[in-house]
Design a protein around this motif. Structure first.
Motif, PDB file in Angstrom:
ATOM      1  N   TYR A  25      40.356  35.781  65.752  1.00  0.00           N
ATOM      2  CA  TYR A  25      39.091  36.121  66.390  1.00  0.00           C
ATOM      3  C   TYR A  25      38.208  34.880  66.565  1.00  0.00           C
ATOM      4  N   PRO A  26      37.316  34.906  67.575  1.00  0.00           N
ATOM      5  CA  PRO A  26      36.222  33.923  67.559  1.00  0.00           C
ATOM      6  C   PRO A  26      35.497  34.023  66.225  1.00  0.00           C
ATOM      7  N   LYS A  27      35.078  32.900  65.680  1.00  0.00           N
ATOM      8  CA  LYS A  27      34.553  32.857  64.321  1.00  0.00           C
ATOM      9  C   LYS A  27      33.462  33.893  64.082  1.00  0.00           C
ATOM     10  N   LEU A  28      33.712  34.774  63.117  1.00  0.00           N
ATOM     11  CA  LEU A  28      32.788  35.799  62.617  1.00  0.00           C
ATOM     12  C   LEU A  28      32.579  36.956  63.580  1.00  0.00           C
ATOM     13  N   GLN A  29      33.234  36.945  64.728  1.00  0.00           N
ATOM     14  CA  GLN A  29      32.870  37.915  65.765  1.00  0.00           C
ATOM     15  C   GLN A  29      33.807  39.128  65.762  1.00  0.00           C
ATOM     16  N   TYR A  30      33.690  39.928  64.739  1.00  0.00           N
ATOM     17  CA  TYR A  30      34.363  41.222  64.647  1.00  0.00           C
ATOM     18  C   TYR A  30      33.551  42.088  63.684  1.00  0.00           C
ATOM     19  N   ALA A  31      33.756  43.400  63.777  1.00  0.00           N
ATOM     20  CA  ALA A  31      32.964  44.339  62.981  1.00  0.00           C
ATOM     21  C   ALA A  31      33.804  44.862  61.822  1.00  0.00           C
ATOM     22  N   THR A  32      33.250  44.771  60.617  1.00  0.00           N
ATOM     23  CA  THR A  32      33.931  45.248  59.419  1.00  0.00           C
ATOM     24  C   THR A  32      33.350  46.599  58.995  1.00  0.00           C
ATOM     25  N   PHE A  33      34.177  47.403  58.348  1.00  0.00           N
ATOM     26  CA  PHE A  33      33.739  48.721  57.872  1.00  0.00           C
ATOM     27  C   PHE A  33      34.811  49.237  56.923  1.00  0.00           C
ATOM     28  N   LEU A  34      34.568  50.390  56.327  1.00  0.00           N
ATOM     29  CA  LEU A  34      35.563  51.027  55.454  1.00  0.00           C
ATOM     30  C   LEU A  34      36.163  52.244  56.150  1.00  0.00           C
ATOM     31  N   THR A  35      35.366  53.258  56.451  1.00  0.00           N
ATOM     32  CA  THR A  35      35.808  54.368  57.312  1.00  0.00           C
ATOM     33  C   THR A  35      34.627  54.773  58.182  1.00  0.00           C
ATOM     34  N   ASN A  36      34.916  55.560  59.232  1.00  0.00           N
ATOM     35  CA  ASN A  36      33.848  56.003  60.123  1.00  0.00           C
ATOM     36  C   ASN A  36      33.938  57.508  60.358  1.00  0.00           C
ATOM     37  N   HIS A  37      33.249  57.993  61.373  1.00  0.00           N
ATOM     38  CA  HIS A  37      33.110  59.430  61.634  1.00  0.00           C
ATOM     39  C   HIS A  37      34.414  60.104  62.050  1.00  0.00           C
ATOM     40  N   ASP A  38      35.432  59.336  62.424  1.00  0.00           N
ATOM     41  CA  ASP A  38      36.713  59.906  62.822  1.00  0.00           C
ATOM     42  C   ASP A  38      37.727  59.933  61.683  1.00  0.00           C
ATOM     43  N   GLN A  39      37.357  59.425  60.531  1.00  0.00           N
ATOM     44  CA  GLN A  39      38.303  59.273  59.419  1.00  0.00           C
ATOM     45  C   GLN A  39      37.790  60.009  58.184  1.00  0.00           C
ATOM     46  N   ASN A  40      38.722  60.334  57.295  1.00  0.00           N
ATOM     47  CA  ASN A  40      38.290  60.885  56.014  1.00  0.00           C
ATOM     48  C   ASN A  40      37.338  59.892  55.351  1.00  0.00           C
ATOM     49  N   ARG A  41      36.290  60.422  54.745  1.00  0.00           N
ATOM     50  CA  ARG A  41      35.301  59.532  54.142  1.00  0.00           C
ATOM     51  C   ARG A  41      35.928  58.674  53.042  1.00  0.00           C
ATOM     52  N   VAL A  42      35.443  57.432  52.956  1.00  0.00           N
ATOM     53  CA  VAL A  42      36.066  56.443  52.081  1.00  0.00           C
ATOM     54  C   VAL A  42      36.008  56.872  50.614  1.00  0.00           C
ATOM     55  N   PHE A  43      34.980  57.598  50.203  1.00  0.00           N
ATOM     56  CA  PHE A  43      34.890  58.025  48.815  1.00  0.00           C
ATOM     57  C   PHE A  43      36.079  58.912  48.452  1.00  0.00           C
ATOM     58  N   ASP A  44      36.494  59.785  49.374  1.00  0.00           N
ATOM     59  CA  ASP A  44      37.685  60.615  49.137  1.00  0.00           C
ATOM     60  C   ASP A  44      38.949  59.774  49.167  1.00  0.00           C
ATOM     61  N   VAL A  45      39.030  58.859  50.116  1.00  0.00           N
ATOM     62  CA  VAL A  45      40.238  58.034  50.262  1.00  0.00           C
ATOM     63  C   VAL A  45      40.458  57.189  49.011  1.00  0.00           C
ATOM     64  N   LEU A  46      39.373  56.797  48.349  1.00  0.00           N
ATOM     65  CA  LEU A  46      39.481  56.000  47.126  1.00  0.00           C
ATOM     66  C   LEU A  46      39.503  56.870  45.874  1.00  0.00           C
ATOM     67  N   GLY A  47      39.855  58.136  46.038  1.00  0.00           N
ATOM     68  CA  GLY A  47      40.044  59.017  44.898  1.00  0.00           C
ATOM     69  C   GLY A  47      38.764  59.386  44.184  1.00  0.00           C
ATOM     70  N   SER A  48      37.621  59.371  44.883  1.00  0.00           N
ATOM     71  CA  SER A  48      36.308  59.680  44.289  1.00  0.00           C
ATOM     72  C   SER A  48      36.040  58.826  43.062  1.00  0.00           C
ATOM     73  N   ASN A  49      36.510  57.588  43.121  1.00  0.00           N
ATOM     74  CA  ASN A  49      36.403  56.662  41.993  1.00  0.00           C
ATOM     75  C   ASN A  49      35.252  55.693  42.257  1.00  0.00           C
ATOM     76  N   PRO A  50      34.132  55.793  41.537  1.00  0.00           N
ATOM     77  CA  PRO A  50      32.973  54.929  41.805  1.00  0.00           C
ATOM     78  C   PRO A  50      33.281  53.443  41.648  1.00  0.00           C
ATOM     79  N   ALA A  51      34.127  53.068  40.677  1.00  0.00           N
ATOM     80  CA  ALA A  51      34.435  51.644  40.483  1.00  0.00           C
ATOM     81  C   ALA A  51      35.177  51.079  41.689  1.00  0.00           C
ATOM     82  N   ARG A  52      36.139  51.845  42.202  1.00  0.00           N
ATOM     83  CA  ARG A  52      36.848  51.396  43.405  1.00  0.00           C
ATOM     84  C   ARG A  52      35.918  51.344  44.609  1.00  0.00           C
ATOM     85  N   MET A  53      35.029  52.312  44.694  1.00  0.00           N
ATOM     86  CA  MET A  53      34.089  52.349  45.802  1.00  0.00           C
ATOM     87  C   MET A  53      33.196  51.117  45.776  1.00  0.00           C
TER      88      MET A  53
END
Length: 831
Positions: free
Chosen positions: A521-549
């Motif tokens: 990519y051009p330096k720094l020019q991309y968007a980072t995220f964990l999950t969005n509105h089309d995906q299972n929420r990240v808290f569930d994907v990480l096993g509802s584990n606060p430390a992993r979150m």
């Protein structure tokens, strides 16, 4: 095919050109046959394709077992060791030069530096007396060979094949007519047969690279500025928060969130006072669709210039926008370009009426074309006596972007909201805009349309942000942020790698993906995220584990890129299954309806809202919410975390992932323990950087604890350094800030000089230009990211051509010492 035995299956060619040329699918080794009608062992075929860049390879037979092995010197590696040939198609009659099966012709890479120039709408081209020989139309045809700037560094390039070495003359064209051809200065020009000064290319080696001088000049445009001075924008300083208006805050008791409710909750996101610590601290908002729509989600727009009635009036939206801006929050909105609602007047007027002025605004067929969509879904639906094309759903018919009236109408829409004051757009389903028969995604026409979109947006607001959803693998996404198309795209592969690393306790996959992303990519020019509105929420994907979150949050909020968090992610909101369940109402309190509404919510709240809500989280110093607040505040405060370039680093413990962010003469080294057990103070190493040599004070930004001192060597690195901190906890993360305490006069106090590398990124030999070499003789050293010396040489004068064939693809540091002065520059090699 020379003396090769051709099997009964014949000879074929396969590649990314096949679907655009009308064959059933790309990369099919049996559908595009070559013939040898005159028996001269030269097998050929003619296909009709649109302008663009295509990959291909030849097949001796009709199965992949007979595919040629393309040498790395004349192909592009797809990232898995498979090398393909490449062709740039710009004109109307491209004839590729003859090449032996599995062998290379002479490779030539043209490059011109357009920094400081206004690039014409027709793009940048190269012309010369090589074109007929190379198969690019007639000599001096200004349309046949376009150059591209895929990494957005202002240098436009193209690689072509020539059937034989020789001396050739060429010039660059800023546009697509000879009237726009450059005037080559006498200091580097050679007269052609008409006396016109041209540049000269001696293609005498297997791979030749032309220097990337400025258009119409004999020198670089950049003046030798170091590559660490890459461009950053306001969005590189931002952290964005994604909101479904329907689910954020209801102000009138109807169970649906609205603009007034969002305005009431703005102080939660950012109260506009940097001295307070009660707000989350985000500085950007992405609103999911808020235009008129018959559906709860809004992705089927029925009026592109009206607000959704459930959310409130235009005046209430404008009041929200003004209140956000008062707090220093930028607002971008979803813009759905691919399709409209079936209830849009454009469509209702067109159904069953072949004479409707908007009939051709959509795609119709008298019979069912029969092909399916990218995931095997029906895309042609019977309607009004014809078949209508709709990629996602029968009630979301695709717009026909080949119709100039559609383009004009949608550019008008894009200007309408920018004039209202929005700060940019998130573009839904951007890779599906323009179909080419059964080729439904990633077409050259889609990329060209986004270039038009860029111009439309910039004409109203030169600082507007455009973010695309091109849900594909990294290499397929990169073209969408190249060539003045979009500013950012979401990095889905990186998001998946972060989650996998945290769940699996392994650093290797994430390390590989980080290196790939920061190379392409051009330096720094991309968007980072964990999950969005089309995906299972990240808290569930990480096993509802606060430390992993917490660890996942620490990773993407300290990585390069522009971070986006999904509303409620910072609380531990749950949500899996149907989309509506991933988009449930925001959890403000443990009280009735979670503080979202006084009525009946449009969707029931998550079962965990009594535990995971804003009120509880704000009262708990160790909550996930307060963790997010701290991470966002650290990112906002420290330029290294917003603008620093990325370097991989190493740890003595395999499950500890380490990387550095370097900006000017500061660095933040991030070390995160992915295992379930404590890592007893791992030893950290950084091979090389642009940091000055000397002693640096180290502080863990998150805890505020002093972590000792580290001595940075002459290469800007250090080896097996141990922080004076307790063991790195399971799922724990250090953010180690390095600040110079003393600087060694023998290294960095020496006066630096300007060093430029061309091309960069490079696939062949690299030219080093010293703007003013202080000494008659200079030494060049090339280091890989571990600090290992991989090339060294001495040279005289202000230029040096450096061979790189022995080096693998990746990032390197080039260090040049001339007399007492030292300059360091980063180099990216592609294969």
């Amino acid at each position: 095919m020379g003396t090769r035995t051709v099997p009964a299956g014949g000879v074929h060619v396969a590649g990314t050109f096949q679907a655009p040329a009308g064959f059933p699918a790309n990369w099919n080794p049996a559908t595009t046959a070559l013939t040898d009608p005159d028996g001269d062992h030269i097998w050929e075929a003619t296909v009709t394709v649109p302008a663009g860049v295509f990959l291909y390879k030849f097949v001796n037979g009709d199965t992949w077992g007979g595919a040629e092995l393309v040498p790395a010197g004349c192909g592009l590696d797809d990232g898995g060791g498979n090398v393909n040939r490449q062709v740039v198609v710009g004109g109307t009659a491209v004839r590729l030069p003859l090449v032996a099966f599995g062998d290379c012709a002479t490779q030539v890479r043209f490059a011109v530096d357009m920094n400081g120039q206004t690039v014409a709408a027709g793009g940048v081209h190269v012309v010369g007396n090589f074109q007929t020989l190379a198969g690019y139309g007639a000599n001096d045809d200004p349309t046949a060979l376009p150059l591209r700037d895929d990494n957005n560094d202002g240098i436009f390039e193209a690689q072509i094949s020539l059937p034989a070495p020789g001396r050739f003359q060429y010039r660059f064209v800023n546009g697509s007519t000879l009237a726009a051809v450059e005037t080559v200065p006498a200091s580097c020009g050679t007269p052609d047969a008409t006396g016109t000064l041209t540049r000269v290319l001696d293609a005498t080696t297997a791979a030749t690279t032309t220097p990337a001088f400025c258009f119409g000049s004999c020198a670089p445009c950049s003046g030798g500025q170091p590559g660490t001075n890459y461009a950053t924008h306001w969005w590189n300083d931002a952290v964005f928060y994604e909101i479904l208006v329907r689910s954020f805050q209801d102000s009138n008791g109807d169970g649906k969130g609205d603009f007034v409710g969002m305005t009431q909750r703005l102080d939660y996101l950012n109260d506009g006072n940097p001295a307070t610590t009660t707000d989350l601290g985000v500085t950007g908002i992405w609103l999911m669709p808020m235009m008129e729509s018959p559906s709860y989600h809004g992705y089927d727009v029925s009026d592109y210039k009206a607000t959704e009635a459930d959310y409130g009036s235009m005046a209430e939206f404008e009041a929200f926008l003004a209140a956000a801006h008062q707090r220093g929050i930028k607002v971008i909105i979803d813009l759905v370009l691919n399709h409209s609602s079936s209830r849009h007047p454009w469509f209702t007027q067109a159904v069953g009426n072949a004479n409707s002025p908007t009939r051709d605004w959509y795609r119709w067929s008298a019979t069912n074309p029969g092909y399916l969509g990218p995931w095997g879904q029906t895309v042609w639906y019977p309607r009004g006596g014809s078949y209508n094309y709709a990629l996602f759903w029968s009630e979301m018919p695709d717009l026909n972007w080949r119709n100039p009236q559609v383009r004009a109408a949608m550019w008008d829409v894009s200007r309408f909201w920018l004039r209202k004051g929005v700060d940019g757009y998130r573009l839904d389903a951007v890779k599906y805009l323009v179909e080419d028969g059964p080729t439904l995604l990633d077409t050259p026409e889609t990329l060209a349309t986004l270039e038009e979109f860029h111009d439309s947006v910039r004409a109203v607001n030169p600082a507007a942000l455009t973010v695309g959803e091109a849900w594909s693998s990294t290499r397929l996404v990169v073209p969408y942020v190249s060539n003045d198309r979009l500013d950012l795209c979401f990095e889905f592969d990186l998001a998946e790698s972060i989650i996998n690393a945290v769940n699996q306790g392994s650093a290797s996959g994430l390390r590989t993906q980080l290196n790939l992303v920061n190379t392409l990519y051009p330096k720094l020019q991309y968007a980072t995220f964990l999950t969005n509105h089309d995906q299972n929420r990240v808290f569930d994907v990480l096993g509802s584990n606060p430390a992993r979150m917490k660890q996942a949050a620490a990773l993407y909020l300290t990585m390069p890129g522009v971070p986006f968090l999904y509303y409620g992610e910072e609380l531990g909101m749950a949500g899996t299954g149907p989309d509506e369940d991933k988009r449930r109402p925001m959890q403000w309190t443990a009280g009735t309806q979670g503080g979202f509404t006084t009525g009946t919510p449009w969707r029931t709240l998550n079962a965990n809202y009594r535990q995971f809500n804003v009120a509880n989280a704000q009262a708990d110093p160790a909550s996930l919410l307060n963790h997010y607040k701290k991470l966002i505040a650290l990112r906002t405060t420290h330029e290294t975390l917003r603008k620093g370039y990325y370097l991989p680093a190493a740890a003595s413990v395999p499950t500890v992932l380490v990387y550095a962010r370097v900006y000017e003469q500061q660095a933040t080294v991030v070390a995160t323990n992915l295992s379930g057990t404590a890592a007893s103070t791992p030893a950290l190493s950084l091979g090389i950087s642009t940091l000055a040599a000397g002693t640096y004070q180290v502080t863990d930004l998150y805890s505020g604890q002093a972590a000792g001192t580290v001595v940075v060597d002459a290469q800007g690195g250090f080896s097996n350094w141990t922080a004076t901190l307790p063991a790195l906890a399971p799922n724990g993360t250090w953010m180690l800030q390095l600040r110079a305490a003393t600087v060694n006069s023998t290294a960095s106090a020496k006066p630096a000089f300007a060093l430029a590398l061309y091309p960069n990124p490079a696939t062949g030999p690299v030219r080093l230009d010293l703007a003013a070499a202080p000494a008659a003789s200079s030494q060049v050293q090339v280091f890989d990211l571990t600090g290992r010396l991989v090339h060294t040489a001495r040279f005289a004068g202000g230029t040096y051509t450096m061979p790189v064939a022995h080096l693998q693809a990746g990032t390197y540091f080039v260090r040049v010492q001339s007399g007492a002065a030292v300059a360091v520059q980063r180099l990216v090699l592609e294969r």
